[in-house]
Design an enzyme around this catalytic site. Structure first.
Site: not given
Length: 754
Positions: A433-435
């Site tokens: 997701l993030d990253p």
């Protein structure tokens, strides 16, 4: 009194979601919840539905409704009773709602009925909410025994003419009611010529189990047949019965007498109940499966016919994001998945229900064992802590095995780039997701702006994994879906970003002081603060013209201020404290941690107010009340973890701030681009992902991390991502194929011009 609630009921609808009927669910509109309890054996729910009257639910599965229960109760009772020449003594195992007993008593020859149910709660609750079913439990012919059916059968050999087992589905304790020892007990408890009838599952869902039941009972009883009924609130609208006789001359499909006052059962329905649809008859009579092939099964057949090569994937780790990743990978029938975890039971649990998946125990600290397993596979997914990734990549280089991780590329991983290139392997990282998803849409918009001659003047990207608003009612507005220690330590990381062309560096102890309100939607009160080092992304994203670049974290309002006070008071200190022992109370630990004169709450609160700078009395009251909620002023004894304050606090917060059954999480991700066009005009573009988890299913965080990882894995296996070396999704060539598949999964970002 708070209104009753239940995790199976969301937004006014009951949902019957179960692994026993994957991919489908019965839903009923709920007027009101009548009863909720945890009995000694199961979860008990009764609600009033809009169209089916009162509904009894056990462990999330519908047992009966006022509208359609008669179909099941009549058929499971009258099929064995109406074909027995003179049933006098009848035993009902299960069926605490009383419905089967009601039907048994319609046979005039019956002199005695014993109901044996292990859970008194079912009997008690049914008397209150299903009186039309349970009323005849008061009959002088009926004896109610609360206890174990197995033991009751063992104690009553050759005692009954008919035994009816009204069981739940074959999971948990009820699984034993579908096994040979139980049917042998039934046989032994029957008088000569006796009959049994047991709940026999659904033709549409459980044909393999039905076939096993038929074969197993045929080894014990000379006559065994499957019959069925229709009932709208049972899975697929149908359920069956195994009906057996000790007398080889009995014809179980031909009733010997009429049964009065029935709503579903009659003589012709009795006969027809044993006539099976062809797809079921073919399997049970001939062992031939003529059901249509589709989806994964059809793809597997096609792959086999075309001689496609099998790919072997090793998944390291069994954390909460691993399941969506694994589910995506095994969609392709040519993929064989090995799930490896240090604890074998964890790997087995993750592999449960996944085709082409096996579980093994693997200690990644053993280089020899890791090398051997990695070399035996075409690709390894590393979902274990990032500190192990370099070791995994080294093993992959030796075995010439591709690698996928969701983690940032660390210096240790980047150092292996040349070796990975020489080995000809792809090491794909930062694809969660993030990253991960954040990269895909940053690269997309930046590329589109550059292609049109525009410039990115500001790039702001914030992401947060949070409890859904309705589940966020604790002083921090937060719940832990992963390591509490990891969450809290991340709040002490230093951060750097660009603001108007200048680099701003923040120490970990000051990080929470940089949190500010951040508007995404009027529905949420977010605050945002920088995360890690955003400066290199000017180069990674190829935006040298950008004057402001911030990548950060979203939390609900009030979180940073609360954390800052914990930091200021030393509660996030991970150094060992010799004085931290079990004989101290929480208040005494707080006293020592903050240096107060004594451990009384008044003294502790006064000292906190002198040490910490609160903006106003309201904020002081809020945070100190939160400390009280955590228990930092309590007289209860502390349970130290790791001999330090941080881990001891973590242990307490994990208990208080875990996701409860039926709760859901929220993932919010937004990019904001300030764009300058060639004519000098400016626009603000946004890309936003707002994703909620599914109560009882996958969390939003698990899906948004696991699915992108699965997609990247498949693209590496298929040769779409094929550049050797240590990679991250910073280019169109990598991002576009991943993003296209991500959007087909419903995980795309919504793009707007403000």
């Amino acid at each position: 009194m708070a209104p009753l609630s239940h995790p199976s009921i969301q937004d006014g609808w009951f949902r019957e979601i179960s692994s026993q009927w994957p991919g489908q669910a019965m839903t009923l509109k709920v007027n009101k919840i009548l009863h909720v309890e945890k009995s000694r054996y199961q979860d008990v729910l009764v609600f009033e539905s809009e169209t089916y009257g009162n509904v009894l639910v056990l462990d999330g599965v519908i047992q009966c409704t006022e509208r359609d229960e008669f179909s099941y109760q009549e058929m499971i009772a009258h099929l064995p009773l109406a074909t027995h020449p003179n049933p006098r003594k009848v035993l009902v195992i299960g069926g605490g709602d009383g419905g089967v007993v009601r039907e048994v008593l319609k046979h005039k020859s019956v002199e005695e009925v014993v109901l044996c149910d292990i859970d008194e709660a079912v009997i008690r609750v049914s008397k209150t909410y299903l009186p039309h079913m349970s009323a005849l439990l008061q009959s002088p012919k009926v004896t109610v025994f609360v206890g174990d059916g197995f033991q009751f059968l063992a104690d009553n050999e050759a005692a009954y003419d008919v035994i009816i087992t009204d069981s739940s589905d074959p999971v948990g304790p009820a699984e034993s009611l579908f096994q040979k020892p139980y049917f042998q007990l039934l046989y032994d408890a029957l008088l000569p010529g006796g009959h049994i009838s047991t709940q026999g599952e659904c033709l549409w869902l459980h044909l393999p189990l039905i076939s096993q039941l038929r074969d197993m009972t045929a080894e014990i009883f000379p006559v065994t047949q499957y019959a069925y009924t229709t009932i709208p609130t049972y899975p697929s609208g149908q359920i069956g019965f195994m009906v057996c006789s000790k007398d080889p001359s009995r014809n179980l499909s031909e009733p010997l007498r009429q049964v009065p006052e029935t709503r579903y059962y009659n003589e012709n329905i009795h006969r027809c109940a044993f006539i099976l649809p062809e797809f079921a008859r073919a399997i049970l009579a001939k062992g031939k499966d003529i059901r249509p092939l589709f989806g994964r099964a059809a793809a597997a057949l096609k792959a086999s016919e075309e001689g496609k090569k099998t790919r072997k994937i090793l998944l390291l780790g069994s954390g909460f994001v691993a399941r969506p990743c694994a589910e995506y990978i095994i969609r392709d029938p040519t993929n064989e998945l090995t799930i490896a975890c240090r604890t074998l039971s964890s790997a087995i649990a993750l592999a449960d229900g996944l085709p082409n998946a096996t579980a093994i125990s693997l200690d990644v600290n053993s280089t020899e064992a890791l090398d051997a397993q990695v070399a035996a596979h075409d690709l390894v997914i590393s979902l274990i802590p990032y500190t192990y990734h370099a070791a995994v990549i080294k093993s992959a280089i030796k075995g010439k095995t591709h690698v996928v991780t969701t983690s940032y590329v660390s210096p240790a991983m980047r150092e292996l780039d040349e070796e990975a290139k020489r080995a000809g392997i792809v090491v794909m990282n930062e694809i969660g997701l993030d990253p991960g998803i954040d990269h895909l849409y940053a690269v997309k918009t930046i590329s589109e702006v550059h292609e049109k001659g525009g410039k990115i003047k500001q790039f702001l990207s914030y992401c947060g994994g949070l409890p859904a608003p309705e589940c966020s009612g604790n002083p921090l507005g937060y719940k832990f879906s992963w390591s509490s220690r990891g969450v809290l330590l991340a709040l002490l990381n230093s951060a750097s970003y660009l603001s108007e062309g200048k680099q701003v560096d923040i120490t970990g102890s000051d990080l929470m002081g940089y949190a500010n309100p951040y508007f995404i939607s009027p529905a949420y009160a977010f605050v945002a603060y920088p995360n890690r080092n955003s400066v290199p992304f000017r180069e990674f994203y190829d935006i040298p013209e950008a004057e402001t670049i911030v990548r950060g974290t979203l939390r609900y309002q009030g979180f940073p201020e609360f954390i800052k006070v914990l930091v200021d008071l030393g509660w996030l200190d991970a150094t060992e404290k010799e004085w931290l022992t079990e004989d101290l109370t929480w208040a005494e630990v707080t006293q020592r941690a903050i240096g107060a004169n004594d451990a009384s709450e008044r003294t502790l609160v006064a000292h906190i107010k002198t040490v910490c700078k609160f903006p106003n009395e309201s904020e002081s009251t809020r945070i100190i009340s939160g400390f009280r909620w955590i228990g930092l002023f309590s007289s209860g004894n502390v349970k130290p973890r790791g001999k330090n304050l941080l881990d001891t606090l973590c242990a307490q917060l994990e208990t208080l701030m875990k996701y409860e059954p039926g709760e859901r999480d929220l993932v919010m991700l937004q990019h904001k681009f300030v764009v300058e066009w060639q004519d000098g005009t400016q626009q603000i573009l946004t890309s936003t992902l707002e994703k909620y988890g599914s109560p009882g299913g996958h969390s939003a965080m698990a899906v948004t991390v696991g699915v992108p990882c699965g997609i990247a894995t498949q693209l590496v296996l298929d040769g779409v991502i094929n550049t050797p070396g240590v990679l991250a999704p910073y280019t169109k060539e990598i991002c576009e194929p991943i993003r296209a598949l991500l959007e087909s999964e419903g995980l795309g970002l919504v793009e707007r011009v403000l």
